[in-house]
Scaffold this motif. Structure first.
Motif, PDB file in Angstrom:
ATOM      1  N   THR A 115       0.850  -1.180   0.000  1.00 17.87           N
ATOM      2  CA  THR A 115       0.000   0.000   0.000  1.00 17.87           C
ATOM      3  C   THR A 115       0.891   1.237   0.000  1.00 17.87           C
ATOM      4  N   ALA A 116       0.320   2.383  -0.370  1.00 17.89           N
ATOM      5  CA  ALA A 116       1.134   3.590  -0.498  1.00 17.89           C
ATOM      6  C   ALA A 116       0.450   4.775   0.151  1.00 17.89           C
ATOM      7  N   GLU A 117       1.239   5.660   0.708  1.00 18.58           N
ATOM      8  CA  GLU A 117       0.727   6.933   1.223  1.00 18.58           C
ATOM      9  C   GLU A 117       1.539   8.083   0.642  1.00 18.58           C
ATOM     10  N   TYR A 118       0.883   9.219   0.525  1.00 18.46           N
ATOM     11  CA  TYR A 118       1.493  10.388  -0.121  1.00 18.46           C
ATOM     12  C   TYR A 118       1.243  11.599   0.754  1.00 18.46           C
ATOM     13  N   GLY A 119       2.207  12.495   0.806  1.00 23.23           N
ATOM     14  CA  GLY A 119       2.000  13.744   1.538  1.00 23.23           C
ATOM     15  C   GLY A 119       2.890  14.823   0.971  1.00 23.23           C
ATOM     16  N   MET A 120       2.524  16.058   1.242  1.00 25.73           N
ATOM     17  CA  MET A 120       3.391  17.165   0.850  1.00 25.73           C
ATOM     18  C   MET A 120       3.802  17.892   2.125  1.00 25.73           C
ATOM     19  N   LEU A 121       5.071  18.208   2.282  1.00 28.38           N
ATOM     20  CA  LEU A 121       5.444  19.070   3.400  1.00 28.38           C
ATOM     21  C   LEU A 121       4.741  20.413   3.185  1.00 28.38           C
ATOM     22  N   PRO A 122       4.311  21.036   4.277  1.00 26.61           N
ATOM     23  CA  PRO A 122       3.476  22.247   4.128  1.00 26.61           C
ATOM     24  C   PRO A 122       4.122  23.325   3.260  1.00 26.61           C
ATOM     25  N   ARG A 123       5.438  23.452   3.343  1.00 29.51           N
ATOM     26  CA  ARG A 123       6.053  24.508   2.529  1.00 29.51           C
ATOM     27  C   ARG A 123       6.859  23.932   1.366  1.00 29.51           C
ATOM     28  N   SER A 124       6.417  22.776   0.858  1.00 29.13           N
ATOM     29  CA  SER A 124       7.005  22.280  -0.387  1.00 29.13           C
ATOM     30  C   SER A 124       6.496  23.088  -1.574  1.00 29.13           C
ATOM     31  N   THR A 125       5.461  23.858  -1.346  1.00 31.00           N
ATOM     32  CA  THR A 125       4.803  24.581  -2.441  1.00 31.00           C
ATOM     33  C   THR A 125       5.077  26.089  -2.372  1.00 31.00           C
ATOM     34  N   HIS A 126       4.681  26.799  -3.419  1.00 31.62           N
ATOM     35  CA  HIS A 126       4.987  28.231  -3.504  1.00 31.62           C
ATOM     36  C   HIS A 126       4.448  28.991  -2.300  1.00 31.62           C
ATOM     37  N   SER A 152      11.191   1.816  13.212  1.00 33.91           N
ATOM     38  CA  SER A 152      10.082   1.125  12.552  1.00 33.91           C
ATOM     39  C   SER A 152       9.068   2.188  12.163  1.00 33.91           C
ATOM     40  N   ARG A 153       8.276   1.891  11.150  1.00 34.51           N
ATOM     41  CA  ARG A 153       7.386   2.894  10.582  1.00 34.51           C
ATOM     42  C   ARG A 153       6.308   3.303  11.575  1.00 34.51           C
ATOM     43  N   MET A 154       6.101   4.617  11.699  1.00 34.10           N
ATOM     44  CA  MET A 154       4.998   5.145  12.498  1.00 34.10           C
ATOM     45  C   MET A 154       3.802   5.398  11.591  1.00 34.10           C
ATOM     46  N   ASP A 155       2.611   5.353  12.166  1.00 32.17           N
ATOM     47  CA  ASP A 155       1.433   5.755  11.395  1.00 32.17           C
ATOM     48  C   ASP A 155       1.561   7.212  10.962  1.00 32.17           C
ATOM     49  N   ARG A 156       1.079   7.508   9.792  1.00 32.51           N
ATOM     50  CA  ARG A 156       1.056   8.883   9.302  1.00 32.51           C
ATOM     51  C   ARG A 156      -0.073   9.623  10.018  1.00 32.51           C
ATOM     52  N   GLY A 183      -5.821  10.963  11.149  1.00 31.70           N
ATOM     53  CA  GLY A 183      -6.805  12.012  11.372  1.00 31.70           C
ATOM     54  C   GLY A 183      -6.563  12.831  12.615  1.00 31.70           C
ATOM     55  N   LYS A 184      -5.454  12.585  13.310  1.00 29.76           N
ATOM     56  CA  LYS A 184      -5.104  13.521  14.366  1.00 29.76           C
ATOM     57  C   LYS A 184      -3.629  13.446  14.755  1.00 29.76           C
ATOM     58  N   GLN A 185      -3.179  14.566  15.274  1.00 29.60           N
ATOM     59  CA  GLN A 185      -1.814  14.650  15.759  1.00 29.60           C
ATOM     60  C   GLN A 185      -1.752  14.062  17.158  1.00 29.60           C
ATOM     61  N   SER A 186      -0.688  13.345  17.443  1.00 32.84           N
ATOM     62  CA  SER A 186      -0.548  12.738  18.765  1.00 32.84           C
ATOM     63  C   SER A 186      -0.317  13.811  19.818  1.00 32.84           C
ATOM     64  N   GLY A 187      -0.505  13.434  21.071  1.00 40.37           N
ATOM     65  CA  GLY A 187      -0.201  14.336  22.174  1.00 40.37           C
ATOM     66  C   GLY A 187       1.266  14.765  22.149  1.00 40.37           C
ATOM     67  N   ARG A 188       2.145  13.816  21.843  1.00 41.06           N
ATOM     68  CA  ARG A 188       3.574  14.135  21.773  1.00 41.06           C
ATOM     69  C   ARG A 188       3.837  15.205  20.709  1.00 41.06           C
ATOM     70  N   THR A 189       3.267  15.044  19.541  1.00 37.79           N
ATOM     71  CA  THR A 189       3.451  16.030  18.471  1.00 37.79           C
ATOM     72  C   THR A 189       2.980  17.405  18.916  1.00 37.79           C
ATOM     73  N   GLN A 190       1.816  17.445  19.528  1.00 31.18           N
ATOM     74  CA  GLN A 190       1.282  18.739  19.934  1.00 31.18           C
ATOM     75  C   GLN A 190       2.135  19.376  21.023  1.00 31.18           C
ATOM     76  N   GLU A 191       2.617  18.543  21.925  1.00 35.35           N
ATOM     77  CA  GLU A 191       3.464  19.042  22.989  1.00 35.35           C
ATOM     78  C   GLU A 191       4.730  19.668  22.400  1.00 35.35           C
ATOM     79  N   ILE A 192       5.315  18.985  21.416  1.00 32.25           N
ATOM     80  CA  ILE A 192       6.556  19.484  20.821  1.00 32.25           C
ATOM     81  C   ILE A 192       6.317  20.755  20.028  1.00 32.25           C
ATOM     82  N   GLN A 193       5.264  20.795  19.241  1.00 31.36           N
ATOM     83  CA  GLN A 193       5.066  21.997  18.430  1.00 31.36           C
ATOM     84  C   GLN A 193       4.667  23.198  19.283  1.00 31.36           C
TER      85      GLN A 193
END
Lengths: 237, 237, 237, 237, 237, 237
Positions: free
Chosen positions: C60-71, E72-76, E81-91
């Motif tokens: 399976t495949a997933e795709y994403g764009m970094l937020p500032r990959s674009t203009h 090992s691969r993390m879920d995207r 559909g949501k950012q983890s608590g760790r992500t939010q804490e860091i940002q």
């Protein structure tokens, strides 16, 4: 032999019923054999914020399947809390195809939302949806012109769609479910009444296909769409 | 005079069409005047985890409205990513009412999911849904008995529903949209074919109502449901 | 003249860097001119529940764009709480194309997840992603064979992709952003190293296109993909 | 004999504590026996967009249970990311009932949000919530009148609610948890201080109920609500 | 001995690459050993609604990890559909730290969004992110001053961050993954180029730590950050 | 002078009420002045899947604020459909701190979920929550030992927390809301009854702080926590 004794080039019986429901400005039940899709076109004055003041209109489409339109019940997308990737892909296709048929400048700052809801599925729901939605769109545009909300006719041409594919090594037109699920290649084609192409989406489900197979499928699509557009015209008269 | 020249006690013309779509074990289009709801009952073997090994079955219901079933277009719940409180309230009501009509022990470890999708709305969609869903349920149970998946008949009795209300100070039965939106009181009643009550939900939209008004509304409901159950029985024969 | 003085048939400089990051079994940075996509292939033993015991693998495949990959900056999909329809459409395309290149029986009950993340966007991100992902896939399969987790080689053939389009009435290959955003027609083609077609997606963004234009675009795609596959092969040696 | 040696018609001890927390314009802890609900009424100037310029106010209600207000811990709805159907049903009921008690014209373009949070649950949380919320509402309206934000008193009448049911074949009033979970029929009634009905919701959990049982339950409700309204009045003096 | 033969006080090799991608006003790849984070700073005119007319700017930060930046691969997160608590804490930490370095009055009604995306993770991603983001911020501010969008320099001082911890009873600086995952205590420190503290977050993962251990860790952090700020300055010249 | 005539080192009156609600194995209302938090500890046998068979227990915490616990009403997180970053940060802190106080091996394969719900907020909700939750945890562990579900005492030591900060250039202990919202620096400290540190989180809200200020704040925290732990012990006897 195909189910229903169809020849490879033959579509299923196509039926287009206008004014199927009461409230929408355009409301069409389209049937491609056992595939039945209710297409409504809702006309509202005004446009989304990003178009305000542009003098230009907007058209968008949404697609859904009733949970038991299919052989076994699918989860209801509203209950799951999101639309599947397939649903989004199809509604983007429908919207894109219809926008190609409409001069959004002529539409003025008005919005048309097309809803295609599959009542019963037997393959080809997206091509049936585009075909029916085009007729619902015509009805909604005529309604708006009758009300004086739109001046000139924004419709550039009728559009219709059909699926073609390679099944048991043979190119066939308008696949029903049993054919679709066993096809090596599946291709959806959207064309105008003048025979030009709006969208081609061909996918190798099994084996990759050749340039020649692509040409044969295109030929079948062209022929099928011509007939479907005749059915649209008959329904509109 | 009511629209359609109805007397206060008179329901709209009720129509029940079985086998409306092809795939579901029970599929019914129910019409209360211009209100049209497609009710399917999907039978599957097995039960949710919390019932495994209990010997008991499960029945649940979901409800939705096509976006343009209403006068102006509603947002599609699948696109918004959640079902409204109203939707959840209605589908909980439908499920509760149907479960009251079924002996889940007799159903065995099988699941029935009922889907009620409003094709066209003109008031009373939840009562129409319950009425149509009961017939779809009967068809699905008979299908399962024909396949030997269910032994004895799990159906305890037919159920049907109707809305009643106070409008311009007068109690009326089976409100259509123009009446419903102006009613002071709105009450939905679900009853069995034996005249017992399964659910009563009465709400003062404007002025509170009296005990006497409640009794009058109940009387109308009882009478209306009796007729609706006759229509169900006719459809099932 | 095209930007970068390209001829209509010419692709941008294509570069493929393997082992771009340390942890993934396959990790490739693919560049089509200024478009840069990081493609990783993650190999894990085991399959999703619906395939357990089937002897067959999954990809399976997933795709994403970094937020500032674009203009201008795009919203972060993780923060908005959902992937856009465009994202889902693209990741479905990537997964479908790669699955066509792999014999899932030979893969055994193992799973490969391909992630394509756009670091910098300048048109053609989906075709670059497919091209890079195929190389990452080869590396992951070789890793798994080296570990003895997979016996025979599940790869059926290399695949690569390129975009073609009609721009100012002329067919051109590998559109960069300024071309893409002004093109009348945009078509993405995925082909095998043996010249067969896996996917064709042509869309009229402005005017519908003719059968002849379709053929010309296909010719350009065939030629461009042949060169891209040469670059893949060079990178893999 | 009922738990606590209550007679069938007897409610649990009802207690209403005003100013339970410091910040809200109205803040009430209501206790129906062991059921404890914190009800706050928050007054803010201004209305939602759809009412701007209407001269009319708005009142809405939300309901929640602390995760360990119940015998075994419930999932926290904020963590699950959505409110259950039951929660939505209850908060819609509370809002509807309170709106019936308020003249929104007299409220002017102001908004009241009522929050009912269950601290400890032992049956009847929704009827306790309505009862306590009405007192919090009175306090918030008096606060606003004291500040000159509201001129005339928007309160039309006090309202209160109680549950009644059929348990072991006998009609009883104000069911606590052990009774509620074993009741054949459960009915929630909301009435005004003048004895009129705002809402009746009766549900057969087990056997359908008769017209006579409905009347008996209504009689108990009327009697119980009269006492509860006396408690409200005492608390407000 | 530490991996890479580092002394307890020694950071990993720190590398800062400016202009790593083309579109952002500031774009920096920061590397702390094998940890690689892409930091972009996007400058846009205007502020969120709550600051309009305040004369003051806004700065916010978002953080993400590419799914296979880790062992090992993390879920995207976009797919879940949501950012983890760790992500939010860091940002939240990154945004807070950068805001401390900027005079938002001097920024005027402009917004800077900083995106920190982990390309490859080997411990210390949040401290690397803060360090790289500060340089990207400087570049974006200089860009804005060059365009005349910002008058005086809003930057108050450079900031940088490093992690310190107790590992096998010894205080060490700039933990890599194998150290971090076995550390008893983990502390992140953000400081200014003038040696003042912006943030200290120390956590006992295993045993609680003493006041003396805290002081020792702070000493290491001070020393490490001084070196990192030298690297920032070198990169900016 | 501080509000309430407190000296810089003085905490607000701390009160701990056990058995505040009936159902939880541990239920504590903790008050730091006007800040009131209900902390429940729910004990259940069994562990999440990732710990099954490990012989080890699990402890996790959740945090919430009632919508009108604050000066102006906050949106209900359950209604918005997600927990804020702040909420997640706090509940992660509470869980981490409590896990440091418990020997999860001694807990056996059992789970404790701690819920901290803010009834009324006046600054320091997270430190009050940790303090109250520790007492609720002790009660739940004792309950489990009384039932024979846990053998040896898993509690390693009591923990408590307090906030300290720099306000008008002066270090103060246990900030209430008016102090907190104007403080230059805010620091939360969690310590054991033996005076060791579990967590230190210091943030410069305005100006960065010096090493000396950090030391002064730590001194205040140490002193304050010692008193708070005395209050915990008194409550537990």
């Amino acid at each position: 032999m195909r189910p229903g004794n169809r020849t490879p080039a033959q579509t299923r019986p196509i039926s287009i019923t206008r004014n199927f429901t009461a409230h929408a400005e355009g409301s069409v039940l389209v049937e491609f054999g056992e595939t039945k899709v209710l297409c409504t076109a809702s006309f509202t004055e005004g446009v989304p914020r990003f178009l305000k003041g542009s003098g230009q209109g907007w058209l968008t489409a949404e697609y859904g399947m009733l949970p038991r339109s299919t052989h076994s019940r699918m989860d209801r997308e509203a209950a799951r809390g999101k639309q599947s990737g397939r649903t989004q892909e199809i509604q983007r296709l429908i919207g894109r195809a219809l926008r190609a048929a409409v001069d959004l400048k002529q539409l003025g700052e008005n919005t048309i939302v097309v809803d295609c809801d599959v009542i019963q599925a037997d393959g080809g729901t997206r091509t049936a949806a585009i075909t029916g939605a085009c007729v619902a769109l015509v009805d909604a545009l005529n309604w708006a012109r009758g009300k004086g909300l739109v001046k000139a006719n924004p419709l550039k041409f009728l559009i219709a769609a059909v699926s073609v594919g390679i099944h048991n090594g043979e190119a066939i037109c308008d696949l029903e479910y049993v054919e679709d699920s066993a096809a090596e290649t599946d291709m959806n084609v959207v064309m105008t009444e003048t025979g030009k192409i709006i969208e081609v989406q061909g996918t190798a489900e099994g084996e990759p296909f050749t340039h020649e197979e692509l040409l044969t499928m295109l030929e079948l699509a062209k022929h099928g769409i011509r007939e479907i557009i005749d059915t649209q015209k008959a329904a509109l008269n």
